[in-house]
Scaffold this motif. Structure first.
Motif, PDB file in Angstrom:
ATOM      1  N   UNK A 296      -2.755  -9.554  11.432  1.00 42.54           N
ATOM      2  CA  UNK A 296      -2.008  -8.278  10.976  1.00 42.54           C
ATOM      3  C   UNK A 296      -0.738  -8.600  10.214  1.00 42.54           C
ATOM      4  N   UNK A 297      -0.106  -9.732  10.421  1.00 43.71           N
ATOM      5  CA  UNK A 297       1.038 -10.069   9.402  1.00 43.71           C
ATOM      6  C   UNK A 297       0.498 -10.411   8.404  1.00 43.71           C
ATOM      7  N   UNK A 298      -0.712 -11.089   7.984  1.00 44.35           N
ATOM      8  CA  UNK A 298      -0.893 -11.679   6.929  1.00 44.35           C
ATOM      9  C   UNK A 298      -1.528 -10.547   6.249  1.00 44.35           C
ATOM     10  N   UNK A 299      -1.992  -9.355   6.765  1.00 45.35           N
ATOM     11  CA  UNK A 299      -2.456  -8.262   6.025  1.00 45.35           C
ATOM     12  C   UNK A 299      -1.430  -7.340   5.510  1.00 45.35           C
ATOM     13  N   UNK A 300      -0.258  -7.477   6.365  1.00 43.78           N
ATOM     14  CA  UNK A 300       0.956  -6.755   5.831  1.00 43.78           C
ATOM     15  C   UNK A 300       1.588  -7.479   4.632  1.00 43.78           C
ATOM     16  N   UNK A 301       1.402  -8.681   4.734  1.00 44.89           N
ATOM     17  CA  UNK A 301       2.190  -9.527   3.690  1.00 44.89           C
ATOM     18  C   UNK A 301       1.263  -9.223   2.299  1.00 44.89           C
TER      19      UNK A 301
END
Length: 363
Positions: A296-301
């Protein structure tokens, strides 16, 4: 111990259940006599009974390093092969004949409960989970075989069955916690996925990987620090083994599925995950929660315009980046097959078996 390990990562967020990998495997490996009901690659719907039926309840593997008793699946648990009335329904022009099995009505088969899933409308859910032999670091099947017919290759870690030594005792089926070993009632031998060994030996990706239209499968050596497998498993830590509690250390890993939101009675999203975290933990262990948060953090980045090596790896814009060192075209294998027909050449035995067949005739 193997010197290095061929491994696979399967991204469950990309899999659409099209079964292209299943057909690629079937046409490559299990079209022989006694293999009608064999599917070395399956794409099951989760939650579901799986293949063979209720395999997750059949035990096997290890606990605290000690072998655990397992149940040997019956032939009917896998599902028998059956013929369909293609001629009558599709080619004779009657127009009123339904496509159906010939003879007795089957009671179970691979993907019998496809797309059923769990939960209640409008919060029902399911996802697809492709499965093959895990070519485990500690294969329970190998330890269970009293004939020593199962071995793990030093050069690539692929687990293979020597059918010349196999006597069909089937202890391997009971010991394998993933129930990925089949029994050929015609030959009297155990058979299973060989990780497309003839292709791997020639630097060609497995059939299930290369044929996948969704770029779902990553392939490579686990120890290759520049390859996608090492990145996803050891660096980003988002690829997890299935049922790690069996202690076999599987070398097929999964990117766990992200969940859609639940809806309330008025059709509004609640912010809650529809797929229960407890269910995902039962499949992939306690690390699945942190892995999902990293995804999820990778997608947000990426959405914010920030760099994300994790997302760049998972997106795989370059098709061949999926396959580590196995980027040769399958025509290389076709060339070898042609040479085998034309004149004797020195080749690895597995290549010759794959293209000439165990009896020596061309396939």
């Amino acid at each position: 111990m193997s010197n290095r390990q061929v491994a696979m990562v399967i991204d469950l967020n990309k899999c659409i259940g099209c079964q292209t990998c299943t057909v690629a495997c079937k046409t490559s490996w299990t079209s022989g006599e006694g293999q009608e009901g064999m599917w070395w690659n399956q794409v099951n719907t989760a939650p579901g009974h799986g293949t063979p039926k209720d395999w997750e309840k059949m035990g096997g593997g290890f606990k605290g390093g000690e072998p655990q008793k397992g149940v040997r699946p019956a032939q009917g648990d896998f599902g028998e092969g059956f013929e369909l009335n293609y001629k009558e329904a599709l080619f004779e022009g009657a127009g009123n004949e339904a496509l159906k099995p010939i003879g007795d009505e089957p009671q179970w088969g691979t993907n019998w409960d496809e797309d059923v899933g769990a939960g209640d409308y409008p919060n029902s859910y399911f996802f697809y989970i492709p499965r093959i032999c895990n070519h485990c670091t500690k294969p329970a099947c190998m330890e269970a075989c009293p004939r020593g017919a199962i071995s793990k290759r030093e050069e690539d870690g692929i687990v293979v069955i020597d059918e010349d030594h196999c006597r069909g005792l089937r202890f391997c089926q009971s010991a394998c916690p993933y129930k990925e070993i089949y029994y050929n009632h015609v030959t009297g031998h155990a058979q299973k996925c060989v990780f497309c060994l003839p292709r791997i030996e020639q630097g060609v990706a497995t059939a299930c990987s290369r044929q996948c239209p969704g770029r779902v499968r990553f392939l490579g050596f686990l120890e290759d620090e520049d390859g996608p497998i090492h990145k996803l498993v050891n660096v980003h830590k988002v690829a997890l083994g299935l049922h790690p509690e069996y202690e076999t250390e599987p070398n097929v890993f999964y990117i766990p599925p992200l969940s859609p939101e639940k809806f309330d009675d008025d059709g509004n999203p609640t912010g809650e995950d529809r797929i229960p975290l407890e269910y995902l933990e039962s499949l992939f262990g306690p690390e699945v929660g942190p892995a999902l948060e990293r995804i999820k953090q990778g997608r947000a980045d990426k959405q914010a315009g920030r760099p994300s090596d994790l997302m760049d790896t998972l997106i795989s814009k370059n098709f061949l980046d999926l396959f580590g060192p196995f980027t040769n075209h399958p025509r290389e294998i076709e060339r070898i097959a042609t040479e085998l027909e034309r004149e004797p050449v020195i080749v690895p035995p597995s290549i010759e078996i794959a293209y000439r067949g165990p009896g020596g005739s061309s396939q």
